[in-house]
Design a protein around this motif. Structure first.
Motif, PDB file in Angstrom:
ATOM      1  N   HIS A   2     -13.287  17.373 -47.891  1.00 56.10           N
ATOM      2  CA  HIS A   2     -12.728  16.572 -46.814  1.00 56.10           C
ATOM      3  C   HIS A   2     -13.482  15.252 -46.684  1.00 56.10           C
ATOM      4  CE1 HIS A   2     -10.579  15.833 -43.108  1.00 56.10           C
ATOM      5  NE2 HIS A   2     -11.725  15.617 -42.485  1.00 56.10           N
ATOM      6  N   ALA A   3     -14.805  15.315 -46.780  1.00 57.01           N
ATOM      7  CA  ALA A   3     -15.622  14.099 -46.671  1.00 57.01           C
ATOM      8  C   ALA A   3     -15.346  13.147 -47.836  1.00 57.01           C
ATOM      9  CB  ALA A   3     -17.103  14.470 -46.625  1.00 57.01           C
ATOM     10  N   ILE A   6     -12.060  11.330 -47.086  1.00 61.39           N
ATOM     11  CA  ILE A   6     -12.239  10.349 -46.014  1.00 61.39           C
ATOM     12  C   ILE A   6     -12.978   9.123 -46.540  1.00 61.39           C
ATOM     13  CG2 ILE A   6     -13.475   9.908 -43.857  1.00 61.39           C
ATOM     14  CD1 ILE A   6     -12.664  12.640 -42.916  1.00 61.39           C
ATOM     15  N   VAL A  72      -6.224  13.967 -46.912  1.00 64.29           N
ATOM     16  CA  VAL A  72      -7.130  14.270 -45.799  1.00 64.29           C
ATOM     17  C   VAL A  72      -6.503  15.274 -44.867  1.00 64.29           C
ATOM     18  CG1 VAL A  72      -8.157  13.274 -43.707  1.00 64.29           C
ATOM     19  CG2 VAL A  72      -8.451  12.117 -45.881  1.00 64.29           C
ATOM     20  N   ILE A  73      -5.224  15.130 -44.606  1.00 60.37           N
ATOM     21  CA  ILE A  73      -4.525  16.066 -43.718  1.00 60.37           C
ATOM     22  C   ILE A  73      -4.406  17.441 -44.363  1.00 60.37           C
ATOM     23  CG2 ILE A  73      -2.314  16.563 -42.631  1.00 60.37           C
ATOM     24  CD1 ILE A  73      -1.970  13.536 -42.286  1.00 60.37           C
ATOM     25  N   VAL A  75      -6.296  18.863 -46.742  1.00 57.45           N
ATOM     26  CA  VAL A  75      -7.575  19.553 -46.993  1.00 57.45           C
ATOM     27  C   VAL A  75      -8.189  20.042 -45.693  1.00 57.45           C
ATOM     28  CG1 VAL A  75      -9.942  19.180 -47.827  1.00 57.45           C
ATOM     29  CG2 VAL A  75      -8.002  18.307 -49.121  1.00 57.45           C
ATOM     30  N   GLU A  76      -7.894  19.369 -44.616  1.00 57.84           N
ATOM     31  CA  GLU A  76      -8.463  19.742 -43.319  1.00 57.84           C
ATOM     32  C   GLU A  76      -8.055  21.123 -42.978  1.00 57.84           C
ATOM     33  OE1 GLU A  76      -7.971  18.326 -38.783  1.00 57.84           O
ATOM     34  OE2 GLU A  76      -7.950  16.786 -40.310  1.00 57.84           O
TER      35      GLU A  76
END
Length: 76
Positions: A2-3, A6, A72-73, A75-76
């Protein structure tokens, strides 16, 4: 993971802002938008040289921006 997405999204956003700011303006302000807008829209004038390169880079960075945002959405 996630990081990572981002970080890539932020780098892509900054690069996209920079490339858009490097592009030359298409009209001479509000008066150019009123009088010459249709001429530029329907004219045969194509982007050449550096404007063409910046346009293509903008398209690629925009697509990457949306892909990274979706990643990002997901994997969150």
């Amino acid at each position: 993971m996630h990081a990572l997405f981002i970080t890539l999204l932020i780098i892509d956003a900054v690069a996209l802002i920079g490339v858009v700011l490097l592009q030359s303006g298409k009209s001479a302000g509000l008066s150019g938008a009123i009088s010459g807008g249709a001429e530029q829209l329907f004219g045969k004038q194509k982007a050449r040289g550096m404007d063409l390169i910046l346009h293509r880079i903008t398209v690629v960075l925009s697509v990457l921006f949306f892909l990274f945002a979706i990643a990002v959405i997901m994997v969150e």
